[in-house]
Design an enzyme around this catalytic site. Structure first.
Site, mmCIF file in Angstrom:
data_model
loop_
_atom_site.group_PDB
_atom_site.id
_atom_site.type_symbol
_atom_site.label_atom_id
_atom_site.label_comp_id
_atom_site.label_asym_id
_atom_site.label_seq_id
_atom_site.Cartn_x
_atom_site.Cartn_y
_atom_site.Cartn_z
ATOM 1 C CG HIS A 1 -5.922 2.254 5.228
ATOM 2 N ND1 HIS A 1 -5.476 3.203 6.116
ATOM 3 C CD2 HIS A 1 -4.922 1.350 5.098
ATOM 4 C CE1 HIS A 1 -4.243 2.880 6.492
ATOM 5 N NE2 HIS A 1 -3.890 1.770 5.894
ATOM 6 C CD GLU B 1 -3.679 -2.222 7.513
ATOM 7 O OE1 GLU B 1 -2.563 -2.492 7.047
ATOM 8 O OE2 GLU B 1 -4.299 -1.180 7.221
ATOM 9 C CB SER C 1 4.981 -1.366 12.102
ATOM 10 O OG SER C 1 4.551 -0.033 12.333
ATOM 11 C CG ASN D 1 -1.698 1.227 1.429
ATOM 12 O OD1 ASN D 1 -1.785 2.065 0.524
ATOM 13 N ND2 ASN D 1 -2.314 1.382 2.599
ATOM 14 C CD GLU E 1 -2.931 5.780 6.632
ATOM 15 O OE1 GLU E 1 -2.948 5.781 5.390
ATOM 16 O OE2 GLU E 1 -2.001 5.271 7.292
ATOM 17 C CE LYS F 1 -0.187 3.402 4.714
ATOM 18 N NZ LYS F 1 -0.169 3.554 6.149
ATOM 19 N N GLY G 1 2.231 2.565 10.737
ATOM 20 C CA GLY G 1 3.174 3.658 10.522
ATOM 21 C C GLY G 1 3.888 4.102 11.780
HETATM 22 P P1 PGA Z 1 2.655 0.531 7.673
HETATM 23 O O1 PGA Z 1 1.210 0.722 6.991
HETATM 24 O O2 PGA Z 1 3.186 -0.778 7.161
HETATM 25 O O3 PGA Z 1 3.463 1.715 7.207
HETATM 26 O O4 PGA Z 1 2.432 0.502 9.138
HETATM 27 C C1 PGA Z 1 0.336 -0.359 6.827
HETATM 28 C C2 PGA Z 1 -0.969 0.118 6.261
HETATM 29 O O5 PGA Z 1 -1.404 1.215 6.607
HETATM 30 O O6 PGA Z 1 -1.597 -0.587 5.450
#
Ligand code: PGA
Length: 258
Positions: free
Chosen positions: A96, A168, A213, A9, A98, A11, A174
């Site tokens: 997601h 998640e 992460s 992903n 976010e 982003k 992140g």
């Molecule tokens: P990350 O993001 O691996 O940077 O923690 C995962 C995600 O948001 O799908």
């Protein structure tokens, strides 16, 4: 064989030339490998056409990071499932955290997206997971339960195996903080059991990814968890070597469970 899927992903990262560089690096590292895992990249919309060209006739699969639930119309700035389908996408990330947090997407909106994607023969990567406050308040399973119930409303058993679930925990995204093996194991078992209760035995074929992460160091122990079928990878998917190393770990698991 345990089904495995590794999804990157990206982003809001990578312009067109950066996207070309990253996909080219991934492709050359995977060249000649007969992958047992599915591997998927989800670039930003602007890079989808160029990435699609590069990965055509390769084992890499293409996904998008979001969509609208209507097919077309006066929705300035939105992209529809049929547009993504015509651009060569097979998967679309929905729900997601976010998008839930910054763009106020409710369970109801996420559900409309899941239904629209299934209607267009696209595979939703349906993200669920609790915030830190929710976990600390002992609400993890209530939240995951609610997200499953509302997000998958009106999905029928025949469709369930076309949906990928990504667990998640929001506090692990992140942040560099990964959930422990025990936390992931417990959450994934809960999700699998609930899916089987709601949709029957077809839910045993649902791919359940962990996200938060994930990197080349921690993925071997995460992939070894029985109900983990791969990862939705953010930050580490932006670095070719890291992403390829995560794919290699997935391949080890896929081969060992043949
Ligand atoms: P990350 O993001 O691996 O940077 O923690 C995962 C995600 O948001 O799908």
């Amino acid at each position: 064989m345990k089904q495995m899927l590794v999804a990157g992903n990206w982003k809001m990262n990578k312009d067109i030339s950066e996207s070309v560089a990253l996909v080219s690096e991934i492709l050359s590292s995977l060249d000649g490998k007969d992958l047992k895992s599915k591997v998927l990249v989800c670039p930003p919309f602007t890079s989808i056409p160029v990435v699609q060209k590069l990965i055509e006739n390769t084992t890499l699969l293409l996904g998008a990071q979001n969509c609208h639930y209507e097919s077309k119309g006066a929705y300035t700035g939105e992209i529809s499932p049929s547009m993504l389908k015509s651009a060569g996408c097979e998967y679309v990330i929905v729900g997601h955290s976010e998008r839930r947090a910054y763009f106020f997407e409710t369970d109801n909106i996420v559900n409309k997206k899941v239904i629209a994607l299934l209607a267009h023969n696209l595979k939703p990567i349906f993200c669920i997971g609790e915030t830190l406050n929710e976990r600390n308040d002992g609400l993890t399973f209530d939240v995951v339960e609610r997200q499953i119930q509302l997000g998958l409303k009106d999905v029928v058993p025949e469709q369930i195996a076309r949906i990928v679930i990504a667990y998640e925990p929001v506090w692990a995204i992140g942040t560099g903080v990964t959930a422990t093996v025990e936390q992931i194991d417990e959450a994934h078992r809960f999700i699998r059991n609930r899916l089987v209760e709601l949709f029957g035995s077809r839910a045993n074929d649902v791919i359940i990814l962990y996200g938060g992460s994930v990197n080349s160091q921690n993925c071997p122990e995460i992939f070894a968890i029985s109900e983990v079928n791969g990862a939705l990878v953010g930050g580490a998917s932006l670095v070719g070597k890291e992403f390829v190393s995560i794919i290699d770990s997935s391949e080890t698991i896929a081969s060992s469970t043949q």
